[in-house]
Design a protein around this motif. Structure first.
Motif, PDB file in Angstrom:
ATOM      1  N   ILE A   1      39.238  -1.771 -26.458  1.00 15.54           N
ATOM      2  CA  ILE A   1      37.999  -2.255 -25.857  1.00 15.54           C
ATOM      3  C   ILE A   1      36.924  -2.106 -26.924  1.00 15.54           C
ATOM      4  O   ILE A   1      36.574  -0.994 -27.320  1.00 15.54           O
ATOM      5  CB  ILE A   1      37.616  -1.458 -24.597  1.00 15.54           C
ATOM      6  N   ILE A   2      36.438  -3.244 -27.438  1.00 18.54           N
ATOM      7  CA  ILE A   2      35.435  -3.245 -28.502  1.00 18.54           C
ATOM      8  C   ILE A   2      34.064  -3.454 -27.869  1.00 18.54           C
ATOM      9  O   ILE A   2      33.834  -4.450 -27.174  1.00 18.54           O
ATOM     10  CB  ILE A   2      35.716  -4.366 -29.526  1.00 18.54           C
ATOM     11  N   CYS A   3      33.153  -2.509 -28.081  1.00 15.14           N
ATOM     12  CA  CYS A   3      31.808  -2.579 -27.504  1.00 15.14           C
ATOM     13  C   CYS A   3      30.828  -3.011 -28.586  1.00 15.14           C
ATOM     14  O   CYS A   3      30.584  -2.271 -29.545  1.00 15.14           O
ATOM     15  CB  CYS A   3      31.392  -1.224 -26.941  1.00 15.14           C
ATOM     16  N   ASP A   4      30.281  -4.218 -28.435  1.00 10.75           N
ATOM     17  CA  ASP A   4      29.297  -4.743 -29.381  1.00 10.75           C
ATOM     18  C   ASP A   4      27.924  -4.244 -28.954  1.00 10.75           C
ATOM     19  O   ASP A   4      27.311  -4.769 -28.027  1.00 10.75           O
ATOM     20  CB  ASP A   4      29.355  -6.274 -29.401  1.00 10.75           C
ATOM     21  N   SER A   5      27.441  -3.213 -29.645  1.00 15.91           N
ATOM     22  CA  SER A   5      26.200  -2.539 -29.265  1.00 15.91           C
ATOM     23  C   SER A   5      24.984  -3.302 -29.758  1.00 15.91           C
ATOM     24  O   SER A   5      25.018  -3.919 -30.824  1.00 15.91           O
ATOM     25  CB  SER A   5      26.190  -1.128 -29.878  1.00 15.91           C
ATOM     26  N   PRO A   6      23.868  -3.237 -29.011  1.00 18.24           N
ATOM     27  CA  PRO A   6      22.613  -3.711 -29.609  1.00 18.24           C
ATOM     28  C   PRO A   6      22.223  -2.784 -30.753  1.00 18.24           C
ATOM     29  O   PRO A   6      22.665  -1.626 -30.804  1.00 18.24           O
ATOM     30  CB  PRO A   6      21.606  -3.632 -28.453  1.00 18.24           C
ATOM     31  N   ALA A   7      21.406  -3.277 -31.670  1.00 15.84           N
ATOM     32  CA  ALA A   7      20.966  -2.436 -32.782  1.00 15.84           C
ATOM     33  C   ALA A   7      19.994  -1.369 -32.275  1.00 15.84           C
ATOM     34  O   ALA A   7      19.373  -1.513 -31.226  1.00 15.84           O
ATOM     35  CB  ALA A   7      20.290  -3.295 -33.847  1.00 15.84           C
ATOM     36  N   GLY A   8      19.876  -0.285 -33.033  1.00 15.27           N
ATOM     37  CA  GLY A   8      18.895   0.746 -32.716  1.00 15.27           C
ATOM     38  C   GLY A   8      19.458   1.876 -31.885  1.00 15.27           C
ATOM     39  O   GLY A   8      20.672   2.063 -31.799  1.00 15.27           O
ATOM     40  N   ILE A   9      18.543   2.606 -31.238  1.00 19.21           N
ATOM     41  CA  ILE A   9      18.941   3.822 -30.515  1.00 19.21           C
ATOM     42  C   ILE A   9      18.432   3.816 -29.073  1.00 19.21           C
ATOM     43  O   ILE A   9      18.319   4.862 -28.442  1.00 19.21           O
ATOM     44  CB  ILE A   9      18.437   5.085 -31.250  1.00 19.21           C
ATOM     45  N   GLU A  10      18.113   2.623 -28.561  1.00 14.41           N
ATOM     46  CA  GLU A  10      17.598   2.531 -27.196  1.00 14.41           C
ATOM     47  C   GLU A  10      18.729   2.604 -26.178  1.00 14.41           C
ATOM     48  O   GLU A  10      19.889   2.766 -26.522  1.00 14.41           O
ATOM     49  CB  GLU A  10      16.786   1.241 -27.035  1.00 14.41           C
ATOM     50  N   ARG A  11      18.372   2.399 -24.898  1.00 13.67           N
ATOM     51  CA  ARG A  11      19.298   2.598 -23.787  1.00 13.67           C
ATOM     52  C   ARG A  11      20.607   1.827 -23.947  1.00 13.67           C
ATOM     53  O   ARG A  11      21.695   2.376 -23.769  1.00 13.67           O
ATOM     54  CB  ARG A  11      18.601   2.200 -22.485  1.00 13.67           C
ATOM     55  N   GLY A  12      20.507   0.530 -24.254  1.00 14.33           N
ATOM     56  CA  GLY A  12      21.722  -0.275 -24.366  1.00 14.33           C
ATOM     57  C   GLY A  12      22.662   0.256 -25.431  1.00 14.33           C
ATOM     58  O   GLY A  12      23.883   0.320 -25.235  1.00 14.33           O
ATOM     59  N   ALA A  13      22.090   0.666 -26.562  1.00 16.15           N
ATOM     60  CA  ALA A  13      22.904   1.198 -27.659  1.00 16.15           C
ATOM     61  C   ALA A  13      23.539   2.529 -27.263  1.00 16.15           C
ATOM     62  O   ALA A  13      24.703   2.789 -27.579  1.00 16.15           O
ATOM     63  CB  ALA A  13      22.046   1.365 -28.904  1.00 16.15           C
ATOM     64  N   GLN A  14      22.787   3.370 -26.584  1.00 17.48           N
ATOM     65  CA  GLN A  14      23.328   4.675 -26.189  1.00 17.48           C
ATOM     66  C   GLN A  14      24.440   4.529 -25.155  1.00 17.48           C
ATOM     67  O   GLN A  14      25.430   5.257 -25.196  1.00 17.48           O
ATOM     68  CB  GLN A  14      22.200   5.572 -25.678  1.00 17.48           C
ATOM     69  N   LEU A  15      24.299   3.560 -24.229  1.00 13.50           N
ATOM     70  CA  LEU A  15      25.367   3.342 -23.248  1.00 13.50           C
ATOM     71  C   LEU A  15      26.603   2.744 -23.909  1.00 13.50           C
ATOM     72  O   LEU A  15      27.730   3.033 -23.514  1.00 13.50           O
ATOM     73  CB  LEU A  15      24.871   2.435 -22.126  1.00 13.50           C
ATOM     74  N   ALA A  16      26.398   1.893 -24.919  1.00 16.20           N
ATOM     75  CA  ALA A  16      27.535   1.292 -25.618  1.00 16.20           C
ATOM     76  C   ALA A  16      28.363   2.349 -26.320  1.00 16.20           C
ATOM     77  O   ALA A  16      29.589   2.235 -26.430  1.00 16.20           O
ATOM     78  CB  ALA A  16      27.043   0.248 -26.620  1.00 16.20           C
TER      79      ALA A  16
END
Length: 282
Positions: free
Chosen positions: A126-141
């Motif tokens: 399962i490959i999780c393409d994270s948003p850049a940075g350290i915000e919520r979406g990236a931390q959940l990824a």
């Protein structure tokens, strides 16, 4: 009469593709790595975590086939099987797109965990393409990850931001919070490598990048027009016409699966300095 104990199939491995800043080739890398794993016969799914700014579906060439998305599944508006898009080139590859109209608050830890748990039953990777940075979406990824590929360019700002991401991987994931014996295994993927610019002092050397980040090197992806061309036609570069970039991604995927592949820059073997200093032990 002897009762045979049925062994459970191993659960899929969750790998987050992440970066500290945008524009470093993270989604391109997520597409190439997931396609490369599928090409090797591993059942693979790639998930877009960049809610509101989705572009994984475009790079994968399936944007016109999106009906339901990751957020629909989390919120119970669709079943996971309804949202998964099967790749037309590789029958072992699926894509889970995200919403273009919602914001990152639509992602919940419980919802993400439920989707990942269901995917782990069916897929090898399962490959999780994270948003850049350290915000919520990236931390959940990254929160539920078993492994991480930190994508960076050989530039000071990109490397510094990647170092922050490595700090989060070491402290803000489920493995870190639970004190798991095995932390998230992080490796660095160096993209947009340009030896000419490095020789002119415009970019950091690979050795300097590794000295700062101090994690194993997964691969070196050269600056290449093939990457842009592949993105524009909706094909992961690893499936495009042979190029230095596609070969470099194929080598990185092989290393990700545990193969011992010689590190190259373009077509030239790179001396074993990286392996000696930053050993690629599993």
């Amino acid at each position: 009469m002897t009762t045979q104990i049925k062994e459970e199939a191993p659960l899929g491995k969750i790998i987050v593709i992440t970066s500290g800043k945008g524009g470093v080739g993270k989604t391109t890398s997520a597409a190439a790595i997931s396609a490369g794993l599928a090409k090797l016969g591993h059942k693979t799914v790639v998930i877009d975590f960049d809610v509101g700014l989705r572009n994984l579906d475009m790079i994968m060439g399936c944007e016109r086939r999106v009906v339901f998305d990751f957020i629909n599944v989390i919120q119970g508006d669709a079943k996971l099987k309804q949202a998964l898009i099967k790749d037309k080139r590789l029958d072992t590859l699926s894509i889970l797109p995200t919403s273009q109209t919602r914001d990152k608050d639509a992602l919940t830890q419980e919802g993400v965990e439920a989707v990942l748990n269901e995917l782990k039953q069916e897929f090898d990777y399962i490959i999780c393409d994270s948003p850049a940075g350290i915000e919520r979406g990236a931390q959940l990824a990254m929160y539920f990850a078993d492994e991480a590929v930190v994508v960076t360019n050989p530039e000071v700002s990109s490397v510094r931001d990647s170092d922050r991401v490595l700090g989060l991987l070491a402290s803000k994931t489920r493995r870190a919070e639970s004190g798991a014996a095995e932390p998230v295994k992080a490796q660095v993927l160096l993209t947009r490598h340009d030896q000419g610019r490095i020789d002119r002092g415009e970019m950091m050397t690979v050795e300097d990048v590794l000295e700062i980040l101090a994690v194993p090197l997964l691969g070196i992806i050269p600056e290449s027009q093939a990457v842009l061309r592949a993105s524009n036609v909706g094909t992961p570069v690893i499936l495009d016409d042979p190029s230095n970039a596609s070969r470099a991604y194929a080598d990185a995927v092989a290393r990700l699966t545990g193969e011992d592949v010689e590190m190259r820059v373009g077509d030239e073997p790179k001396p074993g300095l990286f392996q000696r200093l930053f050993g690629r032990s599993a």
